[in-house]
Design a protein around this motif. Structure first.
Motif, PDB file in Angstrom:
ATOM      1  N   TRP A 157       0.797  -1.379  -0.100  1.00 60.41           N
ATOM      2  CA  TRP A 157      -0.048  -0.110   0.039  1.00 60.41           C
ATOM      3  C   TRP A 157       0.733   1.242  -0.091  1.00 60.41           C
ATOM      4  O   TRP A 157       0.432   2.188  -0.886  1.00 60.41           O
ATOM      5  CB  TRP A 157      -0.958   0.109   1.193  1.00 60.41           C
ATOM      6  CG  TRP A 157      -1.709   1.353   1.585  1.00 60.41           C
ATOM      7  CD1 TRP A 157      -1.401   2.348   2.202  1.00 60.41           C
ATOM      8  CD2 TRP A 157      -2.750   1.795   0.563  1.00 60.41           C
ATOM      9  NE1 TRP A 157      -2.180   3.472   1.814  1.00 60.41           N
ATOM     10  CE2 TRP A 157      -3.207   2.928   1.058  1.00 60.41           C
ATOM     11  CE3 TRP A 157      -3.705   0.778  -0.129  1.00 60.41           C
ATOM     12  CZ2 TRP A 157      -4.406   3.684   0.711  1.00 60.41           C
ATOM     13  CZ3 TRP A 157      -4.699   1.601  -0.625  1.00 60.41           C
ATOM     14  CH2 TRP A 157      -5.230   3.035  -0.201  1.00 60.41           C
ATOM     15  N   ARG A 158       1.905   1.273   0.799  1.00 61.56           N
ATOM     16  CA  ARG A 158       2.566   2.654   0.984  1.00 61.56           C
ATOM     17  C   ARG A 158       3.592   2.483  -0.198  1.00 61.56           C
ATOM     18  O   ARG A 158       4.148   3.653  -0.578  1.00 61.56           O
ATOM     19  CB  ARG A 158       3.757   2.454   2.173  1.00 61.56           C
ATOM     20  CG  ARG A 158       2.691   2.575   3.407  1.00 61.56           C
ATOM     21  CD  ARG A 158       3.388   2.540   4.661  1.00 61.56           C
ATOM     22  NE  ARG A 158       2.602   2.888   6.061  1.00 61.56           N
ATOM     23  CZ  ARG A 158       2.706   4.087   6.564  1.00 61.56           C
ATOM     24  NH1 ARG A 158       2.931   5.120   5.663  1.00 61.56           N
ATOM     25  NH2 ARG A 158       1.774   4.377   7.419  1.00 61.56           N
ATOM     26  N   ASN A 159       3.865   1.543  -1.003  1.00 60.83           N
ATOM     27  CA  ASN A 159       4.898   1.569  -1.866  1.00 60.83           C
ATOM     28  C   ASN A 159       4.288   0.947  -3.181  1.00 60.83           C
ATOM     29  O   ASN A 159       4.632  -0.315  -3.637  1.00 60.83           O
ATOM     30  CB  ASN A 159       6.115   0.776  -1.989  1.00 60.83           C
ATOM     31  CG  ASN A 159       6.827   1.325  -0.460  1.00 60.83           C
ATOM     32  OD1 ASN A 159       7.805   2.261  -0.742  1.00 60.83           O
ATOM     33  ND2 ASN A 159       6.646   0.729   0.697  1.00 60.83           N
ATOM     34  N   PRO A 160       3.164   1.798  -3.997  1.00 60.92           N
ATOM     35  CA  PRO A 160       2.630   0.863  -4.872  1.00 60.92           C
ATOM     36  C   PRO A 160       3.231   0.764  -6.217  1.00 60.92           C
ATOM     37  O   PRO A 160       4.367   1.540  -6.385  1.00 60.92           O
ATOM     38  CB  PRO A 160       1.253   2.057  -5.310  1.00 60.92           C
ATOM     39  CG  PRO A 160       1.895   3.129  -4.671  1.00 60.92           C
ATOM     40  CD  PRO A 160       2.601   2.915  -3.366  1.00 60.92           C
ATOM     41  N   LYS A 161       2.958  -0.338  -7.085  1.00 59.46           N
ATOM     42  CA  LYS A 161       3.598  -0.483  -8.352  1.00 59.46           C
ATOM     43  C   LYS A 161       3.408   0.325  -9.164  1.00 59.46           C
ATOM     44  O   LYS A 161       2.261   0.839  -9.323  1.00 59.46           O
ATOM     45  CB  LYS A 161       3.357  -1.963  -8.570  1.00 59.46           C
ATOM     46  CG  LYS A 161       3.855  -3.256  -7.881  1.00 59.46           C
ATOM     47  CD  LYS A 161       3.728  -4.524  -8.488  1.00 59.46           C
ATOM     48  CE  LYS A 161       4.029  -5.671  -7.732  1.00 59.46           C
ATOM     49  NZ  LYS A 161       3.647  -6.891  -8.185  1.00 59.46           N
ATOM     50  N   CYS A 162       4.283   0.792 -10.285  1.00 61.54           N
ATOM     51  CA  CYS A 162       4.035   1.659 -11.221  1.00 61.54           C
ATOM     52  C   CYS A 162       4.876   1.145 -12.490  1.00 61.54           C
ATOM     53  O   CYS A 162       6.309   0.936 -12.328  1.00 61.54           O
ATOM     54  CB  CYS A 162       4.278   3.063 -10.643  1.00 61.54           C
ATOM     55  SG  CYS A 162       4.319   4.330 -11.987  1.00 61.54           S
ATOM     56  N   ASN A 163       4.395   1.293 -13.546  1.00 61.10           N
ATOM     57  CA  ASN A 163       5.525   1.164 -14.623  1.00 61.10           C
ATOM     58  C   ASN A 163       6.443   2.256 -14.948  1.00 61.10           C
ATOM     59  O   ASN A 163       7.576   1.930 -15.421  1.00 61.10           O
ATOM     60  CB  ASN A 163       4.514   0.934 -16.130  1.00 61.10           C
ATOM     61  CG  ASN A 163       3.647   0.020 -16.184  1.00 61.10           C
ATOM     62  OD1 ASN A 163       3.946  -0.985 -15.278  1.00 61.10           O
ATOM     63  ND2 ASN A 163       2.308   0.072 -16.572  1.00 61.10           N
ATOM     64  N   GLY A 164       6.373   3.228 -14.495  1.00 63.27           N
ATOM     65  CA  GLY A 164       7.267   4.397 -14.455  1.00 63.27           C
ATOM     66  C   GLY A 164       7.883   4.577 -12.907  1.00 63.27           C
ATOM     67  O   GLY A 164       7.768   3.689 -12.400  1.00 63.27           O
ATOM     68  N   LYS A 165       8.147   5.915 -13.038  1.00 61.65           N
ATOM     69  CA  LYS A 165       8.537   6.209 -11.646  1.00 61.65           C
ATOM     70  C   LYS A 165       7.592   7.226 -10.819  1.00 61.65           C
ATOM     71  O   LYS A 165       7.271   8.290 -11.458  1.00 61.65           O
ATOM     72  CB  LYS A 165      10.028   7.244 -11.735  1.00 61.65           C
ATOM     73  CG  LYS A 165      10.527   7.556 -10.457  1.00 61.65           C
ATOM     74  CD  LYS A 165      12.020   8.198 -10.715  1.00 61.65           C
ATOM     75  CE  LYS A 165      12.581   8.583  -9.494  1.00 61.65           C
ATOM     76  NZ  LYS A 165      13.998   9.233  -9.468  1.00 61.65           N
ATOM     77  N   LEU A 166       7.333   6.922  -9.663  1.00 58.15           N
ATOM     78  CA  LEU A 166       6.336   7.661  -9.072  1.00 58.15           C
ATOM     79  C   LEU A 166       6.868   8.861  -8.339  1.00 58.15           C
ATOM     80  O   LEU A 166       8.066   8.611  -7.809  1.00 58.15           O
ATOM     81  CB  LEU A 166       5.673   6.590  -7.964  1.00 58.15           C
ATOM     82  CG  LEU A 166       4.623   5.695  -8.387  1.00 58.15           C
ATOM     83  CD1 LEU A 166       4.209   4.645  -7.321  1.00 58.15           C
ATOM     84  CD2 LEU A 166       3.177   6.225  -8.880  1.00 58.15           C
ATOM     85  N   PRO A 167       6.194   9.836  -8.047  1.00 59.32           N
ATOM     86  CA  PRO A 167       6.854  11.055  -7.343  1.00 59.32           C
ATOM     87  C   PRO A 167       6.762  10.728  -5.878  1.00 59.32           C
ATOM     88  O   PRO A 167       6.238   9.712  -5.450  1.00 59.32           O
ATOM     89  CB  PRO A 167       5.729  12.043  -7.490  1.00 59.32           C
ATOM     90  CG  PRO A 167       4.657  11.370  -7.907  1.00 59.32           C
ATOM     91  CD  PRO A 167       4.955  10.236  -8.834  1.00 59.32           C
ATOM     92  N   PRO A 168       7.646  11.364  -5.028  1.00 64.62           N
ATOM     93  CA  PRO A 168       7.669  11.180  -3.686  1.00 64.62           C
ATOM     94  C   PRO A 168       6.314  11.264  -3.079  1.00 64.62           C
ATOM     95  O   PRO A 168       5.513  12.149  -3.498  1.00 64.62           O
ATOM     96  CB  PRO A 168       8.725  11.960  -3.081  1.00 64.62           C
ATOM     97  CG  PRO A 168       8.732  13.388  -4.140  1.00 64.62           C
ATOM     98  CD  PRO A 168       8.470  12.507  -5.488  1.00 64.62           C
ATOM     99  N   GLY A 169       6.401  11.094  -1.746  1.00 62.41           N
ATOM    100  CA  GLY A 169       4.992  11.026  -0.845  1.00 62.41           C
ATOM    101  C   GLY A 169       4.738  10.005   0.062  1.00 62.41           C
ATOM    102  O   GLY A 169       5.510   9.333   0.332  1.00 62.41           O
TER     103      GLY A 169
END
Length: 340
Positions: free
Chosen positions: A24-36
């Motif tokens: 939940w705190r580190n969701p998967k993403c095809n690219g790069k997620l911004p911080p938060g």
């Protein structure tokens, strides 16, 4: 033996829960997620987002995260994982590039504003309806409306001066703007109509911060009921216009009826009514709130009020006829007014 089984089950539960929280705190993403921060599972940062504040500036929720993470950050609100952008250049690109981004609102708002309103439409259909609105309230239309707006504002202020000891500014401005918008878009006369379309919109702002439970007595219930009544009125007005066409001028309903007659149109009656409902609400609610804030801040800043007054008095002084109406050139010359 049972003791070992219980320990094993408890261990598996803790491991699964820990893994779920981590994902939940580190969701998967095809690219790069911004911080938060995604906040608590499911709840996210909803409570922080809706926490009341007394600032006129950027809300603390946004301001604090901009300092911590920058102009673009990720979070979770009302169960949805979202990316928040406060970067003006990126936001401009988002609005320019149709279809690459999807706008989203909670289901509770969609139920009130309609499933086919402009904020929920995507791709070509969104572009089509947006262009339809611009044809109705575009640059040239706004220029032609200037004298109507000035006349309505002057009449309203004179009525306040002569017949009211106390003026509730937000409500008064809302009535003024709603009357202008409804008359221009659907030829609705707020003063002479047998049914009050305006009063059905009163509780809608409460839906933004209310629990979406539609039981008697709740704010959300009032919003849903008001929405149904307003939509029914708009539908009846459209049917009446279909039976008795408007010969004096062309408004939104006339445009819709002409579009619906076309064989290749993508417009439906549901989309047209939801769009009109949203336009009426958005026009008066945003304007009346902005006017309330502007008057409050001007009252607290005499220097700014004086500069604003001086700019307007200078325009009147330069006229050949001081009583002549406001021109488009005069309107465009109000540099300080635009800053206010």
């Amino acid at each position: 033996m049972w003791h070992n089984i219980i320990v094993l089950i408890a261990t598996l539960f803790v491991v699964s829960l820990t893994h779920w929280v981590y994902r939940w705190r580190n969701p998967k993403c095809n690219g790069k997620l911004p911080p938060g921060s995604m906040g608590w599972p499911l709840l996210g940062e909803t409570l922080q987002f809706f926490a009341p504040n007394r600032t006129w500036d950027t809300p603390p929720f946004i301001r604090d995260r901009m300092k911590r993470y920058g102009s673009i950050f990720r979070t979770s609100i009302v169960g949805m994982k979202v990316i928040v952008s406060t970067d003006s250049n990126l936001n401009y690109k988002i609005f320019q590039q149709e279809g690459l981004f999807q706008s989203w609102y909670p289901n509770s708002m969609t139920k009130v504003f309609g499933e086919h309103n402009l904020s929920t439409l995507q791709g070509y259909l969104h572009k089509y309806t947006k262009n339809m609105v611009l044809n109705l309230v575009g640059y040239e239309t706004l220029k032609n409306m200037l004298s109507e707006v000035e006349s309505a504002a002057t009449t309203t202020i004179q009525r306040w001066e002569t017949s009211q000891e106390i003026v509730e500014l937000k409500a008064g401005t809302a009535n003024l703007v709603f009357g202008l918008t409804a008359k221009k878009l659907i030829s609705y006369d707020l003063q002479n109509s047998s049914e009050n379309l305006r009063e059905n919109f009163d509780a809608f702002m409460e839906v933004l911060i209310s629990v979406p439970i539609a039981i008697p007595g709740t704010s959300y219930r009032k919003c849903v009921q008001g929405s149904k009544k307003a939509m029914k009125m708009l539908k009846n007005m459209l049917e009446e216009r279909r039976t008795n066409p408007n010969k004096s001028n062309c408004d939104y309903f006339d445009y819709v009826l002409e579009e619906l007659k076309k064989d290749d149109t993508i417009l439906t009656e549901e989309i047209a009514l939801d769009l009109m409902f949203l336009l009426l609400f958005a026009s008066y609610e945003t304007t009346s709130t902005a006017m309330l804030v502007a008057v409050k801040l001007l009252t607290d800043n005499p220097q700014a009020l004086k500069e604003l007054t001086d700019e307007h008095e200078k325009i009147i002084k330069n006229r050949e006829n001081p009583d002549s109406g406001l021109t488009w050139e005069e309107y465009k010359s109000m540099k300080f007014t635009f800053q206010v």
